[in-house]
Enzyme design. Structure first.
Site, PDB file in Angstrom:
ATOM      1  N   GLU A 294       0.832  -1.230  -0.146  1.00  0.00           N
ATOM      2  CA  GLU A 294      -0.038  -0.117  -0.132  1.00  0.00           C
ATOM      3  C   GLU A 294       0.952   1.178   0.082  1.00  0.00           C
ATOM      4  O   GLU A 294       0.447   1.894  -0.700  1.00  0.00           O
ATOM      5  CB  GLU A 294      -1.137  -0.202   1.132  1.00  0.00           C
ATOM      6  CG  GLU A 294      -1.834   0.604   0.962  1.00  0.00           C
ATOM      7  CD  GLU A 294      -2.580   0.089   2.775  1.00  0.00           C
ATOM      8  OE1 GLU A 294      -3.275  -1.125   2.750  1.00  0.00           O
ATOM      9  OE2 GLU A 294      -2.692   0.921   3.235  1.00  0.00           O
ATOM     10  N   GLY A 388      -6.225  -0.762   4.506  1.00  0.00           N
ATOM     11  CA  GLY A 388      -6.021  -1.643   3.938  1.00  0.00           C
ATOM     12  C   GLY A 388      -5.404  -3.304   4.350  1.00  0.00           C
ATOM     13  O   GLY A 388      -5.418  -4.412   4.033  1.00  0.00           O
TER      14      GLY A 388
END
Lengths: 504, 504
Positions: A294, A388
């Protein structure tokens, strides 16, 4: 210089001050901002907006916004708007201390979402209409397409979905960022979705620029402001011990044939432990590594500079000032080995499952059955958000959570009888690591997990109490699949709330 | 007749009694069996194995197995082996009452897994070696390939991974099943995974048969035994009310443009509520429906017979005796509109997200913030398992959970202050439905969710107590993101354990 960053006359004609741009945003409206882990967020218009909101409030006029972003931003956005009491509702992630306090006092509604789901749900219409997008870019090309900034996040979706667009063109951002981004335009609403054609972490499946209808742009604001770029602390002894256990695990898995010698694409959460793991890999036996993650942190760049990491894909940078300077000094070299994507793709379950990512995420606490709390202190006070971690943990090849075994100088145990908030169910937690050791939970029942977690991961100060709890739960629990004593499951947390110490 | 079901001489030569086949399985070994929701499980060898285990135990010899399946099986497998105390470890799903009791007494280790993850984790080597596969098929073709039975489950993986294979050829299974199955052979370990080329629920991407090396087959046993095929109760008033709320929601979503007029591929959990929803759709305004689900129940076939459902994909049947007879009578007609796939594909996150399934699953309870418990009564006693609900809920277009608002004649509230076990975190729960009403939680903060859930879904007998709890939590909770009173979060569950009634 500024002229060179705005290549389209019709948009150059829309250059105005941040204060003027801020007047284009209506009270009660929904604003989609750029920004992910302190990178690429708009820095001028939100500040001007906060001033405007404060003035309106002083005049007795209500003025609050619904604010959507990629993930966390910076003090000029979440901090300023929260301080002005200008945010009514916030998604999908926040790490700003002022906003956090407002949220935990019940003065701001906040929904922390799986980061991969934000763009699809916006398209599906589940989050309501989006009025204005405020997007930092590093330049505007002659054809009106936009050169992304140091994060991509949900920018593509905000630009496409918003009724009007305000652009901040930040000349602080390195012009050599151009070409690093991969903006995928193949998403659709069902029943028209097709496979995402990404099979290697560094595959490029889209375009280097955002498409943007210039007619939707209502303002262009020029800025020259750095990203948040907070310094990282050097990893502590506990962090290095955690990294050591994890590297030993990787060696073991490679030896057993359960991981390739170059591992699998690494996903790494944000923070000091993650950085310590990356530093550990610099000296480790693994070569030709890749990352599908991410956020690109200092440790990831270090690993690349050391020749261990070939390529890395993410949706944003999150660098210390030193690392940002180093990157900027050598951007052209890094550009071909780094890809920044929309977070819908960087975090997409389809892609994560296909690539077989090794997910490494931090946690607040884990319970004896392996359920993990990543978000809520004492079950109710949110720290940041799920981010995430759920996208990666559930779809990873192997899902790892790690933290020191205690916090607050020993007053909090990371291993607890029961997690008072669950972000990751035990099925999504395969490996737990603390400085005490590593628990491999694959293929174990909850009862088996409890023994391994307590033995390998808990701090010796808390281990006897955990063993005592488990022994009594194995005697008195209503059912024995996941032994639990309901009337003392949260006793440690309650004690902390009352006395500031989980220990009796 | 039996000869016609075994088309390969070398395998016809391996026909033997179930008792003889059972002697080929070693104590302490791991056995991968076919079977999913009471369909297609082996019926003779497990019974013979149970007898052998009982005899060994009577002679003082230890004999327990590790048993893997697709999902639930039938009394001849889980029931018989559990009764013989022959199962040491079980995955990934069980609904057998005898096995459930053993598990909840702590006498059998059980790991309920996301059903999509079983095959990949077996391939990854995370679950240990697989010694023997015992697979029910409906026939063996002259080339040695196998005609699958009434469920596919993990059979492909068990056949491929096991050192030896025992086949049960069940002549009770309709020969017209041949051609209904779609066995995808394109899976791989990372880094060699590629997109799964399925873009419509009825796409066929594989083969109609299992590949199987005849040299690995150590026994073939012929049977003539029906699947479990339990009768369904007619939907009660509560179930019809739940279905009504859900259909109203679908109408509303179509009217708002958030769902197509033919909806999106339906996933439906197993049970009476699911059946009631399907029955409701028979009379509803939606045409050209499709299903991409785990299990085909009576209601799904009813919907197909009514001309509303065009095609359906699943990994297994789970039918009442009446529906099984109706299907068998007309199998050739149904065959072209039904597809049975490996559960790795029926439940694959990639495919579910791509198709945009409408996920409809049952629950034990939901808490006021929307976290759902699907598995553990009072937080510790497992009922069945998480099954595929996590695969679908997290990746669905919209994730719906439903149950009557009370159980046990009002002694249990389905809406509770806090779920004592979490299978579905609040981010994965968009819609909650009870007979009282429907709560649309999309885009709401936990505080907002709590109000809507209590107001719309809780039973009036419990609503005032829930409101009182929430009011006090909004005053006294440590943090206000997810207001919680730690010292009474599980008070209702504790009261039920002590008194058999959650009410004070």
């Amino acid at each position: 210089m500024s002229a060179s960053r705005i290549g389209l006359d019709s948009l150059r004609a829309k250059v105005m001050s941040a204060e003027d741009a801020a007047t284009l945003i209506d009270p009660g409206s929904t604003v989609g901002m750029s920004g992910f882990t302190g990178s690429g967020y708009p820095k001028a218009v939100p500040m001007a907006l906060a001033s405007r909101i404060e003035a309106e409030h002083a005049a007795g006029n209500p003025f609050r916004l619904r604010v959507w972003t990629g993930a966390s931003t910076g003090p000029e956005l979440d901090g300023a708007l929260a301080k002005a009491d200008g945010i009514e509702f916030r998604l999908p992630y926040n790490s700003d201390p002022i906003a956090r306090d407002k949220i935990n006092r019940g003065e701001m509604d906040y929904f922390d979402m799986h980061l991969s789901q934000v763009a699809p749900m916006a398209w599906q219409g589940f989050l309501g209409p989006l009025d204005t997008a405020i997007i930092e870019v590093s330049g505007i090309r002659p054809d009106g397409s936009l050169i992304p900034s140091s994060s991509v996040g949900n920018n593509k979706t905000w630009i496409d979905r918003a009724s009007k667009v305000i652009l901040e063109v930040n000349r602080w951002q390195n012009p050599a960022l151009e070409g690093m981004h991969d903006i995928y335009y193949g998403t659709a609403l069902p029943p028209n979705r097709v496979p995402i054609p990404l099979v290697r972490p560094d595959d490029r499946i889209g375009e280097a620029y955002f498409r943007c209808d210039p007619a939707k742009v209502v303002a262009v604001v020029e800025t020259d402001s750095p990203d948040r770029n907070l310094p990282f602390d050097a990893p502590g002894e506990d962090h290095r011990a955690i990294a050591g256990h994890l590297l030993e695990f990787f060696r073991h898995e490679v030896a057993r044939g359960r991981l390739p010698a170059s591992l699998l694409p690494l996903q790494s959460g944000v923070g000091n432990i993650a950085n310590a793991v990356m530093s550990g890999l610099v000296d480790g036996p693994f070569d030709n590594l890749t990352a599908y993650t991410e956020v690109l942190q200092d440790g990831m760049l270090e690993l690349m500079e050391a020749g261990k990491l070939l390529t890395a894909s993410a949706t944003a940078f999150s660098l210390s000032p030193q690392a940002a300077a180093a990157l900027n000094a050598d951007m052209a070299r890094f550009r071909d080995r780094l890809v920044l994507r929309p977070q819908e793709i960087s975090n997409h379950p389809e892609v994560i499952r296909r690539l077989g990512c090794i997910a490494m995420n931090g946690m607040i606490e884990a319970d004896i059955h392996g359920a993990v709390n990543s978000t809520h202190l004492m079950g109710s006070r949110i720290q940041n958000g799920i981010g995430g971690s759920g996208d990666f943990a559930r779809n990873a090849y192997v899902s790892i959570f790690m933290a020191p075994s205690t916090a607050k100088g020993g007053k909090i145990s990371t291993i607890v009888p029961k997690a008072p908030h669950v972000d990751h169910i035990n099925q999504d937690v395969q490996i737990l690591v603390t400085e005490q050791g590593l628990a491999d939970l694959r293929g174990l029942s909850p009862r088996q997990r409890a023994e391994v977690i307590i033995e390998n991961c808990s701090h010796p100060d808390y281990r006897p109490a955990l063993k005592d709890y488990l022994a009594r739960a194995r005697r008195d629990s209503y059912g024995q699949q996941s032994p639990t004593l309901l009337n003392e499951a949260f006793a440690w947390h309650q004690r902390f709330v009352e006395t500031g110490d989980m220990r009796g």
